[in-house]
Design a protein around this motif. Structure first.
Motif, PDB file in Angstrom:
ATOM      1  N   THR A 183      50.973  44.012  21.222  1.00 11.68           N
ATOM      2  CA  THR A 183      50.634  45.106  22.132  1.00 11.68           C
ATOM      3  C   THR A 183      49.248  45.669  21.859  1.00 11.68           C
ATOM      4  N   GLY A 184      48.748  45.599  20.628  1.00  9.54           N
ATOM      5  CA  GLY A 184      47.407  46.077  20.316  1.00  9.54           C
ATOM      6  C   GLY A 184      46.345  45.264  21.037  1.00  9.54           C
ATOM      7  N   ILE A 185      46.571  44.007  21.180  1.00 11.41           N
ATOM      8  CA  ILE A 185      45.619  43.142  21.869  1.00 11.41           C
ATOM      9  C   ILE A 185      45.647  43.412  23.367  1.00 11.41           C
ATOM     10  N   GLU A 186      46.805  43.640  23.913  1.00  9.58           N
ATOM     11  CA  GLU A 186      46.937  43.886  25.346  1.00  9.58           C
ATOM     12  C   GLU A 186      46.342  45.224  25.750  1.00  9.58           C
ATOM     13  N   ALA A 187      46.186  46.143  24.798  1.00  8.87           N
ATOM     14  CA  ALA A 187      45.664  47.460  25.123  1.00  8.87           C
ATOM     15  C   ALA A 187      44.194  47.406  25.538  1.00  8.87           C
ATOM     16  N   ILE A 188      43.454  46.390  25.127  1.00  9.34           N
ATOM     17  CA  ILE A 188      42.047  46.239  25.498  1.00  9.34           C
ATOM     18  C   ILE A 188      41.995  45.469  26.813  1.00  9.34           C
ATOM     19  N   SER A 189      41.390  46.065  27.795  1.00  9.25           N
ATOM     20  CA  SER A 189      41.325  45.392  29.093  1.00  9.25           C
ATOM     21  C   SER A 189      40.280  44.284  29.074  1.00  9.25           C
ATOM     22  N   SER A 190      40.511  43.309  29.898  1.00  6.48           N
ATOM     23  CA  SER A 190      39.562  42.209  29.993  1.00  6.48           C
ATOM     24  C   SER A 190      38.225  42.697  30.544  1.00  6.48           C
ATOM     25  N   GLN A 191      38.254  43.677  31.416  1.00  9.12           N
ATOM     26  CA  GLN A 191      37.022  44.229  31.969  1.00  9.12           C
ATOM     27  C   GLN A 191      36.189  44.871  30.865  1.00  9.12           C
ATOM     28  N   HIS A 192      36.859  45.599  29.964  1.00  9.72           N
ATOM     29  CA  HIS A 192      36.156  46.239  28.852  1.00  9.72           C
ATOM     30  C   HIS A 192      35.516  45.179  27.947  1.00  9.72           C
ATOM     31  N   LEU A 193      36.217  44.097  27.685  1.00 15.28           N
ATOM     32  CA  LEU A 193      35.676  43.011  26.857  1.00 15.28           C
ATOM     33  C   LEU A 193      34.433  42.401  27.508  1.00 15.28           C
ATOM     34  N   LEU A 194      34.503  42.148  28.805  1.00 16.15           N
ATOM     35  CA  LEU A 194      33.365  41.542  29.496  1.00 16.15           C
ATOM     36  C   LEU A 194      32.158  42.475  29.508  1.00 16.15           C
ATOM     37  N   GLU A 195      32.390  43.756  29.720  1.00 18.77           N
ATOM     38  CA  GLU A 195      31.284  44.714  29.711  1.00 18.77           C
ATOM     39  C   GLU A 195      30.645  44.789  28.335  1.00 18.77           C
ATOM     40  N   HIS A 196      31.488  44.784  27.306  1.00 22.51           N
ATOM     41  CA  HIS A 196      30.977  44.858  25.938  1.00 22.51           C
ATOM     42  C   HIS A 196      30.202  43.582  25.578  1.00 22.51           C
ATOM     43  N   ALA A 197      30.717  42.445  26.009  1.00 26.95           N
ATOM     44  CA  ALA A 197      30.057  41.168  25.698  1.00 26.95           C
ATOM     45  C   ALA A 197      28.746  41.018  26.463  1.00 26.95           C
ATOM     46  N   ALA A 198      28.684  41.554  27.672  1.00 24.22           N
ATOM     47  CA  ALA A 198      27.493  41.409  28.501  1.00 24.22           C
ATOM     48  C   ALA A 198      26.399  42.400  28.138  1.00 24.22           C
ATOM     49  N   ARG A 199      26.705  43.424  27.378  1.00 25.02           N
ATOM     50  CA  ARG A 199      25.722  44.438  27.011  1.00 25.02           C
ATOM     51  C   ARG A 199      24.717  43.836  26.020  1.00 25.02           C
ATOM     52  N   PRO A 200      23.436  43.848  26.342  1.00 27.86           N
ATOM     53  CA  PRO A 200      22.451  43.259  25.425  1.00 27.86           C
ATOM     54  C   PRO A 200      22.282  44.126  24.182  1.00 27.86           C
ATOM     55  N   THR A 201      22.211  43.467  23.056  1.00 30.87           N
ATOM     56  CA  THR A 201      21.956  44.180  21.811  1.00 30.87           C
ATOM     57  C   THR A 201      20.457  44.253  21.591  1.00 30.87           C
ATOM     58  N   SER A 202      20.033  45.064  20.642  1.00 33.27           N
ATOM     59  CA  SER A 202      18.593  45.186  20.382  1.00 33.27           C
ATOM     60  C   SER A 202      18.035  43.866  19.857  1.00 33.27           C
ATOM     61  N   ASP A 203      18.817  43.138  19.060  1.00 32.13           N
ATOM     62  CA  ASP A 203      18.356  41.835  18.571  1.00 32.13           C
ATOM     63  C   ASP A 203      18.169  40.861  19.725  1.00 32.13           C
ATOM     64  N   LEU A 204      19.134  40.855  20.626  1.00 36.77           N
ATOM     65  CA  LEU A 204      19.039  39.966  21.782  1.00 36.77           C
ATOM     66  C   LEU A 204      17.863  40.354  22.668  1.00 36.77           C
ATOM     67  N   GLN A 205      17.655  41.652  22.824  1.00 30.42           N
ATOM     68  CA  GLN A 205      16.532  42.132  23.637  1.00 30.42           C
ATOM     69  C   GLN A 205      15.207  41.720  23.019  1.00 30.42           C
ATOM     70  N   SER A 206      15.066  41.855  21.702  1.00 27.41           N
ATOM     71  CA  SER A 206      13.803  41.479  21.053  1.00 27.41           C
ATOM     72  C   SER A 206      13.584  39.973  21.125  1.00 27.41           C
ATOM     73  N   LEU A 207      14.653  39.195  20.991  1.00 28.82           N
ATOM     74  CA  LEU A 207      14.517  37.741  21.127  1.00 28.82           C
ATOM     75  C   LEU A 207      14.111  37.359  22.547  1.00 28.82           C
ATOM     76  N   SER A 208      14.673  38.054  23.510  1.00 26.54           N
ATOM     77  CA  SER A 208      14.323  37.793  24.905  1.00 26.54           C
ATOM     78  C   SER A 208      12.854  38.109  25.166  1.00 26.54           C
ATOM     79  N   GLN A 209      12.382  39.216  24.634  1.00 25.36           N
ATOM     80  CA  GLN A 209      10.980  39.579  24.813  1.00 25.36           C
ATOM     81  C   GLN A 209      10.066  38.586  24.110  1.00 25.36           C
ATOM     82  N   ARG A 210      10.470  38.140  22.937  1.00 26.23           N
ATOM     83  CA  ARG A 210       9.664  37.143  22.206  1.00 26.23           C
ATOM     84  C   ARG A 210       9.599  35.833  22.994  1.00 26.23           C
ATOM     85  N   PHE A 211      10.732  35.418  23.556  1.00 35.90           N
ATOM     86  CA  PHE A 211      10.766  34.207  24.365  1.00 35.90           C
ATOM     87  C   PHE A 211       9.842  34.340  25.574  1.00 35.90           C
ATOM     88  N   ASP A 212       9.911  35.484  26.250  1.00 38.94           N
ATOM     89  CA  ASP A 212       9.033  35.719  27.406  1.00 38.94           C
ATOM     90  C   ASP A 212       7.569  35.659  26.992  1.00 38.94           C
TER      91      ASP A 212
END
Length: 128
Positions: free
Chosen positions: A3-32
Motif C-alpha cells: 500500500t505504501g507504493i500505491e500511495a504515490i501516484s504515477s503522475q507525481h512520479l512522472l512530474e518528479h522524474a521530468a523536473r530538471p536538476t541543477s546538474d542536468l541543467q548545467s550539463l545541458s548548458q555545457r552541451f549547448d
C-alpha cells in the motif's frame, strides 16, 4: 506492505522524474555551448591532439604525393616532348607508363583500405 507504493501516484512520479536538476541543467548548458563552438577538423584527426600523423593520414599523404609527382611528370613530358629525339621520347614514355601504373596501384590500395575500414566500422556499429 504494498500500500505504501500505491500511495504515490504515477503522475507525481512522472512530474518528479521530468523536473530538471541543477546538474542536468548545467550539463545541458555545457552541451549547448560545445555545440555552438566550431572546432577545427584537424583537432579530431590528430591522436591525443598532438602533431603526429596517424597511419591513415600518412598512407593517404604518400598516395597524394605520388599522384602529384605523376601529374607533374606527365606535364613535364608534354612540355619536353617537342625537343626530344625519338629514343629519348620512347624512354621517357616508358618511365611515365611505369610511374602511372605505380600511382594507379597506390590509388587502388588506398581505395581498398578505405573500403575495408568502412566495412569494418559498419560491422562494428551493427554489432553494438
Amino acid at each position: 506492505m504494498v500500500t505504501g507504493i500505491e500511495a504515490i501516484s504515477s503522475q507525481h512520479l512522472l512530474e518528479h522524474a521530468a523536473r530538471p536538476t541543477s546538474d542536468l541543467q548545467s550539463l545541458s548548458q555545457r552541451f549547448d555551448h560545445l555545440m555552438m563552438d566550431d572546432p577545427s577538423a584537424l583537432q579530431h584527426n590528430r591522436p591525443h591532439h598532438n602533431d603526429r600523423d596517424t597511419a591513415a593520414t600518412a598512407f593517404v599523404g604518400k598516395g597524394e604525393a605520388m599522384m602529384r609527382e605523376t601529374f607533374q611528370g606527365m606535364h613535364n613530358l608534354m612540355l619536353d616532348a617537342p625537343r626530344l629525339n625519338p629514343e629519348e621520347l620512347a624512354v621517357r614514355q616508358m618511365q611515365m607508363s611505369l610511374q602511372v601504373a605505380l600511382a594507379q596501384f597506390q590509388f587502388n590500395a588506398c581505395a581498398h583500405v578505405a573500403q575495408s575500414s568502412k566495412t569494418g566500422m559498419q560491422t562494428l556499429m551493427k554489432n553494438q
